[in-house]
Design an enzyme around this catalytic site. Structure first.
Site, PDB file in Angstrom:
ATOM      1  N   GLU A 124      12.613  -0.710  -1.858  1.00  0.00           N
ATOM      2  CA  GLU A 124      13.531  -1.612  -1.350  1.00  0.00           C
ATOM      3  C   GLU A 124      14.586  -2.275  -2.319  1.00  0.00           C
ATOM      4  O   GLU A 124      14.107  -2.454  -3.496  1.00  0.00           O
ATOM      5  CB  GLU A 124      12.814  -3.025  -0.729  1.00  0.00           C
ATOM      6  CG  GLU A 124      12.459  -2.565   0.836  1.00  0.00           C
ATOM      7  CD  GLU A 124      11.832  -3.818   1.458  1.00  0.00           C
ATOM      8  OE1 GLU A 124      11.920  -4.913   0.725  1.00  0.00           O
ATOM      9  OE2 GLU A 124      11.246  -3.600   2.506  1.00  0.00           O
ATOM     10  N   THR A 130       0.732  -1.196  -0.125  1.00  0.00           N
ATOM     11  CA  THR A 130      -0.090   0.094  -0.011  1.00  0.00           C
ATOM     12  C   THR A 130       0.723   1.333   0.067  1.00  0.00           C
ATOM     13  O   THR A 130       1.805   1.451   0.758  1.00  0.00           O
ATOM     14  CB  THR A 130      -0.976  -0.030   1.199  1.00  0.00           C
ATOM     15  OG1 THR A 130      -1.698  -1.245   1.170  1.00  0.00           O
ATOM     16  CG2 THR A 130      -1.624   1.106   1.388  1.00  0.00           C
TER      17      THR A 130
END
Lengths: 409, 409
Positions: B280, B194
């Site tokens: 990431e 999200t």
């Protein structure tokens, strides 16, 4: 390592009467490897092609399309590896034309437009056309019908294994042979981004029927595979029908047409799947099947959303039955007014999601067991129509990043 | 590590009059972390929202849309992490409603429809609604205006750093404050998929103007970022205008509107970019700018084709100025009758391709120098119109595969 794929056995690729193949080591980019292929066709051979829709398409793609459109009988194909002759502007077009002229001369063809040129390899570098042309006589010297395995090897770039299949069917009491080869290693490569497929038969078929056949076959084979969603500058599929089997010319929509169509589609499908199985870094082969949709388009949207998602592909690599990622992909696929509560998701035979969430009887171990297999079926049942679509893809591993980050041709 | 991004300094997130924030450790999924946030709004606050288009959207997304559409004044927002309440069917909807009812009761609001609920975390698992509701009193106890940094931390899931920005402008001789927070870690996470954004101002603005403003801002910020192309089930952006600054209500298309719009868009843009910077595995932050297109749509198609290509993203990771991959992506982006010979491609200030191929003066070292930087501009000039579009994205590293293959929440 390729997923359930090995190179064709010697003698498993059957000669097709009227098709001779010759190869050479032309030193186009590397020494001591087959990098040039000529496919010579007997008189009267019908040829049809489907090409990349990438607008940055390579010079040989543009030229092959023009030559097919000219209506002149195609007498030979020439394929070089090591250089894609793409992003090379007007000089690249001249190089492709020179290659066709040289081969037409050697074969005694009337016009350079009777030659179809193909290139695969690095993009944005000038084709060493002198070496290509210098290699042609050697190709012609070793032309023979029983050279399909050599041909499959000659078109490899970063493929791990050569790809080829043959199939025989019987029509009107005669044996019809179909043999095809393909290249491409799934994870469409840096500057080596091409899928090529060549399929020949000794059946006789009208041009109209052959063109209908190639559309049918490509939509069920090469257009159903994806690795990373990137479409290359050089992708091409060519069908050739020599008519040397002696059967009468097949017309569209006859029983013979359907038999030939299905057999050629089967060979095309195996060749296309072989490209995915040879995807670099691939450890899993996935069949994504979307059923009971309103139309083909929405089924394909869902199948491609699942097949292109890096989140899903890494989950398959990890053998992780990560349902949330698959449901999310279905949700963003762009299907008009989808009722997510009406659909079902299966991994193999296991019902994993329905009513908008996890299926009540589903146990994580069931999903995990399916995900451990090297071949995995993902089935989405939309429950809103009669259409269906299938896409084949592979997983996304460390090696994909490694190969594409470390490798620069 | 995030690319040129660190958490907001203490006191850098400015209070917005009329907005109180309170948090709790509700043990929703993990112990000892802030996982519940209440944002309480003063009477008369205008609220507008934009939500995910994913058809598998979460229960709280559906409910927040309904509550905004009811026209009832919104008095508070409640956000939990640790569980997305997505793919949870009718029970999930009941849980979201129960949360709203409980918070409305605690705040003395007339109707549960005055509460907007949000959830982020694992998909397909039942929301532990008892723990959510049990945590609400603690949130209300520590409600205060100077709690934005705590709020930014309370909505983090796998984010490495908290994300928040403030900006002040002067309107009608009064100081207007804008403060916003966001979460999402770029590589949209497995089951943690999200992006959330909350931006508040003490300006007074009509509902009509606020809704116009949010469309403008989201199209230039949250709709311009991509990491892996996956759209989540829970993405939401909310704008809140308390009117407590004492200025007259701003109407659409006035000078004050434009000033507020631009300032809020700037905050939204920084918040959206922060999500990409915290991707990431991200080592590079790329701005993909497509100019001189016929319309916005085709510019966005090209920018997204470049931004979504795993081949290009791995090349950026490797600092490899691999032009062929970028040109191929432009070629398959789906732009109608694109003349590839008419366009230019720049890496930073360096012209790398034109006339359908490598630019004559281009030296590989120039491209390599640009690619080594942590922030890279890719500019495509289509030379066929006046439109332009920008997309921000990050590269694709070993860690992306590692995180998404190894991690299972």
């Amino acid at each position: 390592m390729p997923v359930n794929l090995s190179a064709p056995q010697a003698n498993s690729l059957l000669p097709v009467k009227g098709v001779q193949l010759g190869f050479a080591e032309a030193n186009i980019r590397k020494q001591n490897r087959k990098d040039l292929l000529v496919i010579k066709l007997s008189e009267g051979t019908r040829v049809a092609g489907v090409f990349t829709k990438n607008q940055f398409c390579a010079a040989p793609v543009t030229l092959s399309k023009d030559h097919l459109a000219s209506g002149n009988e195609i007498r030979a194909l020439v394929v070089n590896t090591g250089n894609a002759n793409a992003g090379t502007g007007e000089p690249g077009m001249q190089h492709a034309k020179q290659t066709c002229v040289a081969l037409a001369d050697l074969l005694g063809a009337k016009s350079a437009s009777q030659i179809l040129p193909f290139s695969t390899g690095v993009i944005l570098e000038s084709l060493p056309v002198d070496r290509v042309i210098a290699g042609l006589p050697a190709c012609i010297e070793n032309l023979k019908e029983d050279n399909w395995l050599n041909a499959a090897e000659a078109i490899m770039t970063t493929d791990i294994v050569a790809k080829g299949y043959s199939k025989r069917i019987s029509l009107e009491g005669k044996t019809i042979t179909i043999t095809g080869i393909s290249k491409g290693s799934g994870m469409i490569h840096p500057n080596m981004a091409t899928m090529l497929g060549y399929i020949a038969t000794d059946a006789a078929i009208s041009q109209l029927a052959l063109e209908q056949l190639i559309d049918y076959a490509v939509n069920r084979s090469f257009n159903c595979i994806t690795v990373d969603g990137d479409t290359s500058t050089n992708d091409s599929l060519i069908l050739m029908a020599t008519g040397q089997s002696g059967i009468a010319e097949i017309q569209a929509d006859t029983a013979d047409y359907l038999a030939l169509r299905d057999a050629m589609t089967e060979v095309a499908t195996l060749l296309a799947q072989a490209i995915v199985r040879d995807g670099e870094g691939a450890t899993k082969f996935m069949t994504v099947q979307v059923e009971a949709g309103r139309d083909l388009e929405e089924c394909r949207k869902v199948a491609y959303a699942i097949s292109h998602s890096p989140l899903i592909k890494t989950a398959f690599f990890a053998s992780d039955p990560n349902l949330g990622r698959i449901l999310a992909a279905i949700g963003y696929a762009g299907v008009d007014s989808l009722d997510v509560n009406a659909m079902q998701l299966y991994l193999g035979d296991v019902l994993v999601a329905e009513n908008g969430g996890r299926a009540q009887a589903y146990q994580e171990e069931q999903g995990a067991a399916v995900m451990k297999e090297p071949e995995i079926l993902v089935r989405v049942v939309l429950n809103r129509g009669e259409a269906s679509a299938t896409v084949w893809t592979c997983d996304f591993s460390y090696d994909y990043v490694k190969i594409n980050a470390d490798y620069r041709s």
